[in-house]
Design an enzyme around this catalytic site. Structure first.
Site, PDB file in Angstrom:
ATOM      1  CB  SER A  67      -0.929  -0.072   1.214  1.00 35.63           C
ATOM      2  OG  SER A  67      -1.815   0.995   1.260  1.00 35.63           O
ATOM      3  CB  ALA A 383      -9.317  10.589   8.911  1.00 37.96           C
ATOM      4  NE  ARG A 516      -0.834   4.321  12.548  1.00 33.06           N
ATOM      5  CZ  ARG A 516       0.157   4.329  11.655  1.00 33.06           C
ATOM      6  NH1 ARG A 516       1.000   5.351  11.597  1.00 33.06           N
ATOM      7  NH2 ARG A 516       0.319   3.316  10.820  1.00 33.06           N
TER       8      ARG A 516
HETATM    9  P1  NG1 Z   1      -2.443   1.205  11.563  1.00 29.51           P
HETATM   10  O1  NG1 Z   1      -1.010   1.082  11.143  1.00 29.51           O
HETATM   11  O2  NG1 Z   1      -2.988   0.077  12.365  1.00 29.51           O
HETATM   12  O3  NG1 Z   1      -2.715   2.554  12.150  1.00 29.51           O
HETATM   13  C1  NG1 Z   1      -3.150   1.936   9.075  1.00 29.51           C
HETATM   14  C2  NG1 Z   1      -4.254   2.968   9.070  1.00 29.51           C
HETATM   15  C3  NG1 Z   1      -5.596   2.248   9.099  1.00 29.51           C
HETATM   16  C4  NG1 Z   1      -5.721   1.264   7.949  1.00 29.51           C
HETATM   17  C5  NG1 Z   1      -4.500   0.345   7.931  1.00 29.51           C
HETATM   18  C6  NG1 Z   1      -4.496  -0.595   6.747  1.00 29.51           C
HETATM   19  C7  NG1 Z   1      -4.318   5.170  10.116  1.00 29.51           C
HETATM   20  C8  NG1 Z   1      -4.188   5.937  11.355  1.00 29.51           C
HETATM   21  N1  NG1 Z   1      -4.172   3.853  10.220  1.00 29.51           N
HETATM   22  O4  NG1 Z   1      -3.323   1.142  10.216  1.00 29.51           O
HETATM   23  O5  NG1 Z   1      -6.616   3.183   9.064  1.00 29.51           O
HETATM   24  O6  NG1 Z   1      -5.878   1.931   6.725  1.00 29.51           O
HETATM   25  O7  NG1 Z   1      -3.281   1.103   7.931  1.00 29.51           O
HETATM   26  O8  NG1 Z   1      -3.832  -0.137   5.652  1.00 29.51           O
HETATM   27  O9  NG1 Z   1      -4.586   5.748   9.054  1.00 29.51           O
HETATM   28 ZN    ZN Z   2      -3.628   1.268   0.120  1.00 27.89          ZN
END
Ligand code: NG1
Ligand code: ZN
Length: 557
Positions: A67, A383, A516
């Protein structure tokens, strides 16, 4: 089952040795440095065959992507036959296989799944795979093919595709020839489905100015080029930037939806002029955010929250216009699903102005998707720009069964029917979402500024803290609080109370080895103070590792 049944598994697995490493199937599947993934992906091949057999030979999808993460990362995700994310119990099986330390342990893990799921090994199995543009992709597809073949499954390689395209073809293959047929199971079928739906609405409308698209130097670039060609430039003008998928190191580098959302600025190397319309995709084209420069040149972001409110507002107005209800006259239930990362202003706007109910789930689209299914029209967006709009069977039936008494009623019904084709029903899809936004803006002839005027985001900040063990952080209440480590939540609350409109939470990432920190407050300065204070508290008291970032604040003991 005797080890003999698995002779080929044992032999092939020796060619895919497992590094000394613990693997976790997180919110985005397995994701890490690409050079650690060979054994994991071979074993995902084994699991995909078992999953297909457990679905009586239905086709299971595998997407190889990391991604928005750096180019040297990669990852793998399984897709269920109708395009959904992998069922929870199977995530555990995936980890059992990936972490089996010896050939005997691997065979034992396979036997455990076969027994638990009552799998008939004689059953046919089919798997489809696609990958993003990462250089590590082809070798990882080869590892997967080895795994699928070791259990005598049949595999079809769709080459380079966006993540939503792989979900789409998986669903198409499994519904072909049924009343639920979703489309032609090819990339061309995907472009045609989206283009046909878009053109139904866009034809005869005054085209908007060109949309500039930052494709993150990823698969979204060739995919969008195909889609735009299928639509035709008289109905959709796109100008693609960051479309270099040939040069190493460029994917997601200082560009793409994640970069724009987190840094709250335009991608590097583009010239964002007032009056232009811009959006950014991420590296596998399942996320999208929009932005523009206001008259004074200031960068303005329209993130997933803004997309959700735009879509919900528009669809609600169409439903009202169409007078669409259930057969018994009860209203269609429209709802919006958000996570803790949704801007507080967006939640207030949805509740107070749009008067749409809002539900919160933990982070990760599978949670949002599941909640959205409880509505007739379930709008869900993170978001960060990942999301879609789900229409229940009952809603689609209502759009089809309602006759429409006037020209405007009939037009609104036709628009609703078309939207249910245009919007990807399997998973959040940047290209489908892009067309959805265009259709809404076309219908209302809105500029990005006008769209943005609905509500003003509170300043927000998202930060990462590297810690020794992120598993010590246990989130509760849809990620808004921590149950553990003991005492940390009280310290966060104490800080939040000092700030006007303060909100802050800490949670472990499911995709990166960090925790985070998210903060919101009345002003940018206060937001930064809150975020960096909490970052400092986490780093100093809860196992921060590496160099301490200078911006993190220290709290007197
Ligand atoms: P994590 O790394 O668990 O915060 C991130 C995104 C999720 C989701 C996943 C999958 C944020 C804060 N977190 O997850 O919303 O998209 O990646 O790709 O955007
Ligand atoms: Zn993606």
């Amino acid at each position: 089952m005797s080890a003999n049944t698995f002779a080929l598994v044992v032999e092939s697995s020796a060619k895919h040795p497992r590094p000394d490493q613990q693997f976790t199937y997180g919110t985005a599947g397995f994701r890490m440095k690409a050079d650690l993934l060979d054994s994991v992906i071979f074993r995902v091949g084994l699991l995909a065959v078992l999953r297909s057999k457990s679905h009586r030979g239905k086709t299971v999808g595998v997407m190889i992507t990391a991604s928005h993460n750096p180019e040297h990362d990669n990852g793998v995700k399984l897709v269920e036959p109708l395009g959904e994310m992998l069922a929870q119990a199977w995530e555990t099986y995936a980890m059992d296989l990936a972490n089996a330390a010896t050939p005997d342990a691997l065979v034992a893990a396979l036997n455990k799944i076969i027994a638990a799921e009552n799998i008939d090994l004689a059953q046919h199995a089919a798997v489809v795979v696609a990958r993003d543009t990462r250089p590590s992709g082809p070798a990882l597809v080869a590892s997967l093919v080895d795994g699928v073949k070791a259990l005598a499954g049949v595999i079809t390689d769709f080459g380079v595709m966006t993540t939503p395209q792989l979900h789409y073809v998986t669903r198409c293959i499994n519904t072909k020839g049924t009343p639920d047929a979703y489309g032609e199971p090819t990339a061309a079928g995907y472009y045609k489905k989206l283009a046909d739906a878009y053109l139904k609405i866009a034809k005869g409308r005054k085209p908007l100015s060109a949309l500039h698209v930052d494709a993150a130097n990823g698969v979204g670039a060739p995919a969008l080029r195909e889609l735009a060609a299928t639509i035709g430039d008289q109905h959709l003008g796109v100008v693609i930037a960051n479309d270099d998928i040939a040069t190493r190191g460029k994917l997601n580098h200082n560009c793409g939806a994640d970069f724009v959302k987190i840094s709250q600025k335009a991608p590097e190397g583009i010239d964002l002029k007032p009056g232009q319309r811009w959006c950014s995709l991420d590296g596998d084209a399942d996320r999208i955010v929009f932005y523009y420069a206001d008259a004074s040149g200031k960068f303005k972001l329209l993130d997933g929250d803004k997309i959700a409110t735009l879509a919900a507002g528009y669809i609600m107005s169409l439903i009202r216009e169409a007078k669409a209800t259930h057969a018994d006259g009860t209203p269609l239930k429209v709802g919006l699903v958000q996570t803790a990362y949704a801007n507080g202003s967006s939640t207030a706007y949805v509740r107070d102005t749009l008067k749409v109910p809002v539900v919160f789930t933990p982070t990760g689209v599978k949670h949002l998707h599941h909640e959205a299914e409880h509505f007739d029209v379930g709008v869900y967006f993170e978001a960060n720009g990942h999301g879609t709009v789900l229409f229940s069977k009952a809603a689609v039936k209502a759009f089809e069964a309602t006759a429409g008494k006037s020209e405007s009623e009939r037009a609104a019904l036709e628009a609703l029917r078309t939207l249910s084709d245009l919007i990807n029903q399997t998973v959040g899809d940047a290209l489908s979402d892009m067309l959805m936004v265009e259709v809404v803006l076309l219908g209302t002839q809105q500029t990005l500024e006008a769209w943005d005027a609905g509500y003003t985001d509170l300043p927000s900040r998202q930060e990462k803290v590297k810690v020794q063990n992120r598993a010590l952080f246990v989130p509760i209440k849809a990620d808004t609080e921590l149950a553990e480590p003991a005492g940390l939540q009280d310290k966060i609350n104490e800080q939040v109370a000092k700030f006007r409109k303060g909100r802050c939470f800490v949670r472990p990432s499911g995709t990166e080895d960090i925790v985070r920190v998210y903060a919101e407050a009345e002003t940018v300065q206060e937001t930064e103070d809150l975020a960096y204070t909490v970052c400092g508290i986490v780093f100093d008291g809860y196992g921060g590792v590496g160099e301490r970032p200078a911006k993190f604040k220290r709290v007197a003991a």
